[in-house]
Design an enzyme around this catalytic site. Structure first.
Site, PDB file in Angstrom:
ATOM      1  N   LYS A   1       2.094  10.832   4.987  1.00 53.66           N
ATOM      2  CA  LYS A   1       2.358   9.710   5.898  1.00 53.66           C
ATOM      3  C   LYS A   1       2.709   8.450   5.101  1.00 53.66           C
ATOM      4  O   LYS A   1       3.669   7.740   5.416  1.00 53.66           O
ATOM      5  CB  LYS A   1       1.106   9.503   6.765  1.00 53.66           C
TER       6      LYS A   1
ATOM      7  N   LYS B   1       0.834  -1.212   0.000  1.00 52.27           N
ATOM      8  CA  LYS B   1       0.000   0.000   0.000  1.00 52.27           C
ATOM      9  C   LYS B   1       0.873   1.269   0.000  1.00 52.27           C
ATOM     10  O   LYS B   1       0.591   2.233  -0.727  1.00 52.27           O
ATOM     11  CB  LYS B   1      -0.911  -0.002   1.233  1.00 52.27           C
TER      12      LYS B   1
HETATM   13  P1  NDP Z   1     -10.371  10.167   8.108  1.00 47.38           P
HETATM   14  O1  NDP Z   1      -9.497  11.246   8.631  1.00 47.38           O
HETATM   15  O2  NDP Z   1     -11.540  10.521   7.272  1.00 47.38           O
HETATM   16  O3  NDP Z   1     -10.951   9.306   9.356  1.00 47.38           O
HETATM   17  C1  NDP Z   1     -10.116   8.930  10.403  1.00 47.38           C
HETATM   18  C2  NDP Z   1     -10.895   8.048  11.378  1.00 47.38           C
HETATM   19  O4  NDP Z   1     -10.024   7.710  12.466  1.00 47.38           O
HETATM   20  C3  NDP Z   1     -12.111   8.737  11.998  1.00 47.38           C
HETATM   21  O5  NDP Z   1     -13.084   7.758  12.283  1.00 47.38           O
HETATM   22  C4  NDP Z   1     -11.519   9.303  13.287  1.00 47.38           C
HETATM   23  O6  NDP Z   1     -12.486   9.502  14.319  1.00 47.38           O
HETATM   24  C5  NDP Z   1     -10.599   8.175  13.684  1.00 47.38           C
HETATM   25  N1  NDP Z   1      -9.550   8.607  14.602  1.00 47.38           N
HETATM   26  C6  NDP Z   1      -8.637   9.590  14.406  1.00 47.38           C
HETATM   27  N2  NDP Z   1      -7.816   9.680  15.457  1.00 47.38           N
HETATM   28  C7  NDP Z   1      -8.231   8.738  16.347  1.00 47.38           C
HETATM   29  C8  NDP Z   1      -7.783   8.345  17.626  1.00 47.38           C
HETATM   30  N3  NDP Z   1      -6.741   8.925  18.220  1.00 47.38           N
HETATM   31  N4  NDP Z   1      -8.440   7.340  18.255  1.00 47.38           N
HETATM   32  C9  NDP Z   1      -9.505   6.753  17.691  1.00 47.38           C
HETATM   33  N5  NDP Z   1      -9.981   7.068  16.463  1.00 47.38           N
HETATM   34  C10 NDP Z   1      -9.343   8.060  15.813  1.00 47.38           C
HETATM   35  O7  NDP Z   1      -9.402   9.134   7.389  1.00 47.38           O
HETATM   36  P2  NDP Z   1      -9.701   8.183   6.132  1.00 47.38           P
HETATM   37  O8  NDP Z   1     -10.932   7.398   6.391  1.00 47.38           O
HETATM   38  O9  NDP Z   1      -9.538   8.950   4.877  1.00 47.38           O
HETATM   39  O10 NDP Z   1      -8.409   7.224   6.228  1.00 47.38           O
HETATM   40  C11 NDP Z   1      -8.349   6.126   7.123  1.00 47.38           C
HETATM   41  C12 NDP Z   1      -7.178   5.245   6.673  1.00 47.38           C
HETATM   42  O11 NDP Z   1      -7.445   4.766   5.356  1.00 47.38           O
HETATM   43  C13 NDP Z   1      -5.844   5.990   6.618  1.00 47.38           C
HETATM   44  O12 NDP Z   1      -4.807   5.130   7.006  1.00 47.38           O
HETATM   45  C14 NDP Z   1      -5.730   6.364   5.131  1.00 47.38           C
HETATM   46  O13 NDP Z   1      -4.370   6.554   4.756  1.00 47.38           O
HETATM   47  C15 NDP Z   1      -6.388   5.164   4.486  1.00 47.38           C
HETATM   48  N6  NDP Z   1      -6.958   5.357   3.152  1.00 47.38           N
HETATM   49  C16 NDP Z   1      -7.692   6.479   2.834  1.00 47.38           C
HETATM   50  C17 NDP Z   1      -8.251   6.629   1.570  1.00 47.38           C
HETATM   51  C18 NDP Z   1      -9.085   7.815   1.179  1.00 47.38           C
HETATM   52  O14 NDP Z   1      -9.341   7.993  -0.029  1.00 47.38           O
HETATM   53  N7  NDP Z   1      -9.537   8.657   2.108  1.00 47.38           N
HETATM   54  C19 NDP Z   1      -8.056   5.586   0.533  1.00 47.38           C
HETATM   55  C20 NDP Z   1      -7.339   4.425   1.007  1.00 47.38           C
HETATM   56  C21 NDP Z   1      -6.793   4.353   2.242  1.00 47.38           C
HETATM   57  P3  NDP Z   1     -13.260  10.913  14.471  1.00 47.38           P
HETATM   58  O15 NDP Z   1     -14.489  10.776  13.631  1.00 47.38           O
HETATM   59  O16 NDP Z   1     -13.553  10.981  15.933  1.00 47.38           O
HETATM   60  O17 NDP Z   1     -12.323  11.999  13.998  1.00 47.38           O
END
Ligand code: NDP
Length: 291
Positions: free
Chosen positions: A236, A167
């Site tokens: 990242k 990835k």
């Molecule tokens: P977002 O920023 O949209 O969501 C992050 C999630 O993690 C939210 O549910 C957030 O909760 C939660 N979170 C953040 N900090 C904490 C913490 N300290 N403890 C518990 N929960 C926490 O990220 P994405 O969904 O975009 O990305 C998630 C993963 O998927 C990442 O690793 C990213 O690199 C990967 N990814 C993303 C893609 C994309 O197109 N967006 C595509 C493929 C992979 P809260 O709602 O409370 O903030």
């Protein structure tokens, strides 16, 4: 009916868990609880007040958090609440070394940990057509394949950590293509060439990529920059790719450079901007908008 749990309802996790809720008894937890309540109302999942409540009795656990640090922070609670035989499918784009360490800890608690990051973006998550690249026990993966309701393609790529490594390299390639196309188009714009005309040619030629075919025309040229994948997360991923390169003692000067460029763009433009906003740094360097 199989019980599954999903922790982390962000841009990816929310729609991914939606596909599970249609087929399995699905428990959801999110740091900000309103999102879990909204998910329950929208998809018929069960919103849980804490991580242990979500994990207890589940056969499969999914996590989708920003980095391995947030996953590790939940590990004690997860492993304390897990039933023996739980398979933990971590869809975070995480660190290979963290996956290897967590797989060992999980095994001591009778849990199988699979690093299973996804690609396909929020549109793929909405459509349930994600690609999943999986590191860890292949037999455990076969056991949970029927629960990967958000995926169109699932590939076992190697032992623990291999999924995260693939990835990271994939996303480093995204960063290279995006940045290089941005440099080229800014130069053409400065030379007086119409960017859309140039893209028409490139997209019928050998320089094309997802960046030129989709990202730049839809997000940069339009100036929309919709936030679906944050620039800080791409920076990242480029950093993880660099650690993959260094651990393998490989020579990868372009991937080295792109990590610095993505980090610099996140610092200069904003980590919470869309990843395509990295090209705003190229625009500043060239005093030229790409459109
Ligand atoms: P977002 O920023 O949209 O969501 C992050 C999630 O993690 C939210 O549910 C957030 O909760 C939660 N979170 C953040 N900090 C904490 C913490 N300290 N403890 C518990 N929960 C926490 O990220 P994405 O969904 O975009 O990305 C998630 C993963 O998927 C990442 O690793 C990213 O690199 C990967 N990814 C993303 C893609 C994309 O197109 N967006 C595509 C493929 C992979 P809260 O709602 O409370 O903030």
């Amino acid at each position: 009916m199989t019980t599954v749990a999903f922790l982390g309802l962000g841009a990816m996790g929310y729609p991914m868990a939606g596909h599970l809720a249609g087929q399995f008894e699905t428990r959801v937890w999110n740091r900000t609880p309103e999102k879990a309540q909204q998910h329950a109302a929208q998809h018929g999942s069960q919103a849980c007040a804490d991580v242990a409540e979500a994990v207890r009795g589940a056969a499969v656990l999914f996590t989708c958090l920003p980095t391995s640090a947030e996953v590790d922070a939940l590990a004690d609670t997860v492993l304390g609440a897990a039933s023996a035989g739980l398979v933990w499918v971590d869809c975070t784009s995480g660190e290979p070394a963290a996956a290897r360490a967590l797989a060992v800890r999980a095994a001591q608690a009778g849990v199988v940990f699979l690093d299973a990051p996804v690609s396909g973006g929020t549109s793929g998550a909405d459509a349930g057509t994600l690609t999943v690249m999986v590191g860890g026990d292949a037999g455990a993966l076969d056991g949970v394949r029927p629960t990967l309701a958000f995926a169109a393609k699932v590939v076992h790529v190697g032992p623990s950590g291999a999924g995260f490594a693939v990835k990271a390299i994939n996303n480093a390639l995204l960063a290279v293509n995006l940045w290089a196309a941005g440099e080229g188009l800014a130069a053409l714009a400065r030379a007086g060439v119409d960017v859309s005309a140039a893209l028409q040619v490139i997209n019928a030629s050998s320089g094309r990529s997802n960046a030129t075919e989709n990202l730049i025309p839809q997000r940069v040229v339009t100036r929309a920059f919709p936030v679906t994948f944050k620039l800080g997360l791409l920076a990242k991923d480029a950093g993880i790719a660099l650690r993959v390169v260094n651990d393998a003692r490989a020579s990868a000067p372009v991937l080295n450079a792109v990590e610095g460029l993505m980090r610099g763009a996140a610092n200069a433009v904003g980590a919470d901007e869309d990843h395509t906003a990295a090209l705003k740094l190229i625009e500043r360097l060239n005093d030229q908008e790409i459109r």
